[in-house]
Design an enzyme around this catalytic site. Structure first.
Site, PDB file in Angstrom:
ATOM      1  N   ASP A 168       0.768  -1.342  -0.270  1.00  0.00           N
ATOM      2  CA  ASP A 168      -0.134  -0.101   0.092  1.00  0.00           C
ATOM      3  C   ASP A 168       0.873   0.839  -0.292  1.00  0.00           C
ATOM      4  O   ASP A 168       1.912   0.669   0.162  1.00  0.00           O
ATOM      5  CB  ASP A 168      -1.351   0.044   1.484  1.00  0.00           C
ATOM      6  CG  ASP A 168      -1.863  -1.231   1.340  1.00  0.00           C
ATOM      7  OD1 ASP A 168      -1.699  -2.275   0.932  1.00  0.00           O
ATOM      8  OD2 ASP A 168      -2.688  -1.224   2.512  1.00  0.00           O
ATOM      9  N   ASP A 169       0.391   2.182  -0.468  1.00  0.00           N
ATOM     10  CA  ASP A 169       0.646   3.649  -0.114  1.00  0.00           C
ATOM     11  C   ASP A 169       1.366   4.201  -1.418  1.00  0.00           C
ATOM     12  O   ASP A 169       1.891   5.308  -1.419  1.00  0.00           O
ATOM     13  CB  ASP A 169       1.139   3.727   0.815  1.00  0.00           C
ATOM     14  CG  ASP A 169       0.315   3.372   2.922  1.00  0.00           C
ATOM     15  OD1 ASP A 169      -0.931   3.890   2.026  1.00  0.00           O
ATOM     16  OD2 ASP A 169       0.527   4.029   3.064  1.00  0.00           O
ATOM     17  N   HIS A 218      -6.656   3.276  -3.488  1.00  0.00           N
ATOM     18  CA  HIS A 218      -6.305   3.520  -1.823  1.00  0.00           C
ATOM     19  C   HIS A 218      -6.499   4.837  -1.555  1.00  0.00           C
ATOM     20  O   HIS A 218      -5.303   5.364  -0.563  1.00  0.00           O
ATOM     21  CB  HIS A 218      -4.952   2.970  -1.812  1.00  0.00           C
ATOM     22  CG  HIS A 218      -4.319   2.866  -0.191  1.00  0.00           C
ATOM     23  ND1 HIS A 218      -5.222   2.628   1.068  1.00  0.00           N
ATOM     24  CD2 HIS A 218      -3.408   2.778   0.440  1.00  0.00           C
ATOM     25  CE1 HIS A 218      -4.703   2.240   1.850  1.00  0.00           C
ATOM     26  NE2 HIS A 218      -3.416   2.924   1.430  1.00  0.00           N
ATOM     27  N   HIS A 222      -4.930   9.962   1.514  1.00  0.00           N
ATOM     28  CA  HIS A 222      -5.239   8.654   2.723  1.00  0.00           C
ATOM     29  C   HIS A 222      -5.348   9.264   3.818  1.00  0.00           C
ATOM     30  O   HIS A 222      -5.226   9.303   5.328  1.00  0.00           O
ATOM     31  CB  HIS A 222      -3.603   8.585   2.896  1.00  0.00           C
ATOM     32  CG  HIS A 222      -3.015   7.251   3.613  1.00  0.00           C
ATOM     33  ND1 HIS A 222      -3.110   6.957   4.654  1.00  0.00           N
ATOM     34  CD2 HIS A 222      -2.848   5.959   2.669  1.00  0.00           C
ATOM     35  CE1 HIS A 222      -2.940   5.711   5.369  1.00  0.00           C
ATOM     36  NE2 HIS A 222      -2.742   5.324   3.705  1.00  0.00           N
ATOM     37  N   TYR A 259      -6.050   2.340   7.201  1.00  0.00           N
ATOM     38  CA  TYR A 259      -6.398   2.290   8.178  1.00  0.00           C
ATOM     39  C   TYR A 259      -7.500   1.089   8.251  1.00  0.00           C
ATOM     40  O   TYR A 259      -7.378   0.686   9.032  1.00  0.00           O
ATOM     41  CB  TYR A 259      -6.378   3.630   8.940  1.00  0.00           C
ATOM     42  CG  TYR A 259      -5.812   4.708   8.952  1.00  0.00           C
ATOM     43  CD1 TYR A 259      -4.236   4.854   9.418  1.00  0.00           C
ATOM     44  CD2 TYR A 259      -6.233   6.030   7.872  1.00  0.00           C
ATOM     45  CE1 TYR A 259      -4.177   5.970   8.936  1.00  0.00           C
ATOM     46  CE2 TYR A 259      -5.767   6.944   7.819  1.00  0.00           C
ATOM     47  CZ  TYR A 259      -4.403   7.031   8.918  1.00  0.00           C
ATOM     48  OH  TYR A 259      -3.693   8.426   7.906  1.00  0.00           O
ATOM     49  N   HIS A 329       4.201  -2.136   2.840  1.00  0.00           N
ATOM     50  CA  HIS A 329       3.948  -0.618   2.083  1.00  0.00           C
ATOM     51  C   HIS A 329       5.306  -0.921   1.477  1.00  0.00           C
ATOM     52  O   HIS A 329       5.905  -1.267   2.147  1.00  0.00           O
ATOM     53  CB  HIS A 329       3.610   0.594   3.503  1.00  0.00           C
ATOM     54  CG  HIS A 329       2.754   0.312   4.130  1.00  0.00           C
ATOM     55  ND1 HIS A 329       2.692  -0.525   5.438  1.00  0.00           N
ATOM     56  CD2 HIS A 329       1.353   0.933   3.877  1.00  0.00           C
ATOM     57  CE1 HIS A 329       1.196   0.134   6.074  1.00  0.00           C
ATOM     58  NE2 HIS A 329       0.971   0.516   5.114  1.00  0.00           N
TER      59      HIS A 329
HETATM   60 ZN    ZN Z   1      -2.224   2.586   3.691  1.00  0.00          ZN
END
Ligand code: ZN
Ligand code: NAG
Ligand code: NAG
Ligand code: NAG
Ligand code: NAG
Ligand code: NAG
Length: 450
Positions: A168-169, A218, A222, A259, A329
């Site tokens: 992710d991210d 995503h 965020h 989250y 991540h």
């Molecule tokens: Zn994230």
């Protein structure tokens, strides 16, 4: 099949063959200190910590040319000329989005005909600061407080000993190191990308996609999605979807809430916009499969502790009747080093062996279904009529059949029955810190990413 044949196939077709036990058996032992893995020097585990010296940043350019064909049947060619950033054309990076624009109003129309539960936004997406919402978590299907899920969520791979690998991210420069490793080991992964990073590093998103990995949404900035209004949620998902489409030419049909902060309102909005929520595994004892790699990048957890947590996760995973998903991540060098130096290798060399593959793939969702432009499946993201969040039964027609024609936000709170089958019992714990999860998040404040 000879290794080079597999590799060639992989690079031509983007096929992941790590589920082949022969491939799994060939994996090497964990790297020694400073070992080069897939062309990347991985530091010793003990030195993977906040403030560690950094290696030079990999180039962020795309290796595929505009107009190239992606590695699955029927996929549209990459945009040609390649997408280029135009000032004013996009919301400000990493900032809340103006949800009153014409564009967002247009996307709001996608909610028409869906029974979006009339749940008030949470205070800040945490259990400790919204005790009323936390007490109502089972009703709301709020994952954050108690791990409530619905049948429409993907939370694990169906097959035992199968890890649905995701990051992710990103996309971000160090994602390229991860890509090198995944290619060398012939593993596919799912990347849940942030819209702000997509317009910052479009070339890396292209590298992920063209290597045969899956791309999901995503959000743009965020946020904790349960804190937002319906229009703000639509804006976060809509702009991210649009950024991915602009760069790749395809629009994802899966999303991951930052989250894991999702409730029935967020779920239904996501589904109405054509995106299936994907979270990560939480056992029925409340153990969340979170490596806390994001805390290492933030300085509050050491690399050795994050890796120990991952080994616990693998141990627990062997006891599940299904496979699993883990939160990791690719935004930071630290999290990528942990992945390519340690966690992926631990899973590949585990006894009993695990199969590692992207979440859509392990869920047996054809790659074509993962993007609007290539999806011809009438029952994915969900069968018609639209699902109701009122029940954990995907076949429940209850309020879904009465949903058509209802207004977008609210014909009253949907009555909830039952639970997800995923644990609602007990306080989920941060095992690294020995704190209740809420307290661990509190300790971090708004520090970072998840
Ligand atoms: Zn994230
Ligand atoms: C739901 O709609 C009402 C009025 O139609 C609005 O005031 C409220 O902010 C909306 N709720 C959310 C969470 O968007
Ligand atoms: C499951 O996780 C817990 C908590 O980290 C750990 O103590 C336990 O050893 C794990 N179980 C297995 C079978 O590895
Ligand atoms: C359509 O999607 C559903 C749900 O993922 C799946 O069970 C079914 O096999 C798919 N059908 C086709 C033809 O791809
Ligand atoms: C749905 O919830 C009911 C009641 O809590 C439970 O008995 C049932 O097993 C659940 N079904 C699924 C598919 O999780
Ligand atoms: C709860 O609210 C307080 C005060 O606004 C804030 O400082 C704290 O970070 C919040 N807790 C969490 C877990 O976010």
């Amino acid at each position: 099949m000879k290794p080079h044949t597999i590799t060639t196939l992989f690079s031509l077709l983007g096929l992941a063959v790590a589920h082949d036990p022969q491939v799994a058996k060939r994996q090497s032992a964990p790297p020694a200190a400073g070992t080069v893995v897939a062309g990347v020097t991985v530091p010793p585990l003990a030195s993977i910590t906040f403030g560690m010296p950094t290696a030079s940043t990999p180039a962020a350019t795309a290796t595929a040319t505009p107009g190239a064909s992606p590695p699955f049947a029927g996929a549209p060619q990459l945009p040609s000329p390649a997408w280029a950033f135009t000032p004013g054309g996009w919301p400000e990076m990493d900032k809340p989005i103006d949800s009153t624009t014409e564009q967002v109003l247009e996307w709001m129309k996608e909610l028409e005909g869906y029974d979006i539960p009339d749940i008030d936004p949470t205070v800040d997406g945490t259990c400790v600061n919204d005790t009323a919402a936390a007490a109502d978590a089972a009703n709301r299907g709020w994952w954050t407080c108690g791990g409530y899920t619905r049948d429409t969520d993907i939370v694990a791979c169906p097959d035992k000993l199968t890890w649905g690998v995701s990051y992710d991210d990103g996309p971000a420069p160090y994602s390229n190191n991860l890509l090198s490793y995944l290619q060398q080991k012939q593993i596919s992964a799912t990347f849940f990308v942030v819209g702000s990073r997509v317009i910052e590093y479009p070339g890396i998103l292209i590298n992920e996609y063209m290597a045969g990995h899956e791309i999901g949404v995503h959000t743009w900035s965020h946020p904790h999605l349960t804190t937002l209004t319906n229009a703000q949620i639509v804006a976060e998902l809509g702009w991210t979807r649009k950024a991915i489409q602009a760069v790749l030419g395809v629009t994802p049909t899966i999303m991951r809430p930052p989250y894991g902060d999702i409730d029935d309102r967020v779920r239904m909005i996501s589904l109405a916009m054509g995106m299936v929520p994907v979270i990560w595994t939480r056992t029925d004892t409340g153990y969340s499969f979170d490596t806390f790699d994001w805390m290492v990048a933030g300085g509050s957890v050491a690399g050795v502790d994050s890796f120990a947590e991952f080994e616990s996760i693998l141990g627990n995973a062997t006891t599940l009747p299904t496979g699993f998903c883990v939160l990791e991540h690719d935004l930071y060098e630290i999290t990528v080093d942990l992945a390519i130096g340690y966690t992926l290798n631990a899973a590949l060399t585990h006894n009993p062996p695990f199969t590692l593959e992207a979440i859509g793939k392990c869920s047996k969702i054809p790659t074509t279904n993962l993007y609007v432009e290539t999806n011809t499946n009438k029952t994915f993201p969900f069968p018609s009529p639209p699902p109701s969040m009122a029940s954990n039964s995907s076949s429940s027609p209850s309020s879904a059949s009465s949903a058509a024609g209802s207004t977008t936000n609210g014909s009253g709170k949907v009555a909830q029955q039952g639970n997800s089958g995923i644990g609602s019992s007990g306080a989920p714990r941060s095992l690294v810190l020995g704190l209740p999860f809420g307290a661990a998040a509190l300790a971090l404040g708004s520090l970072l990413v998840l």
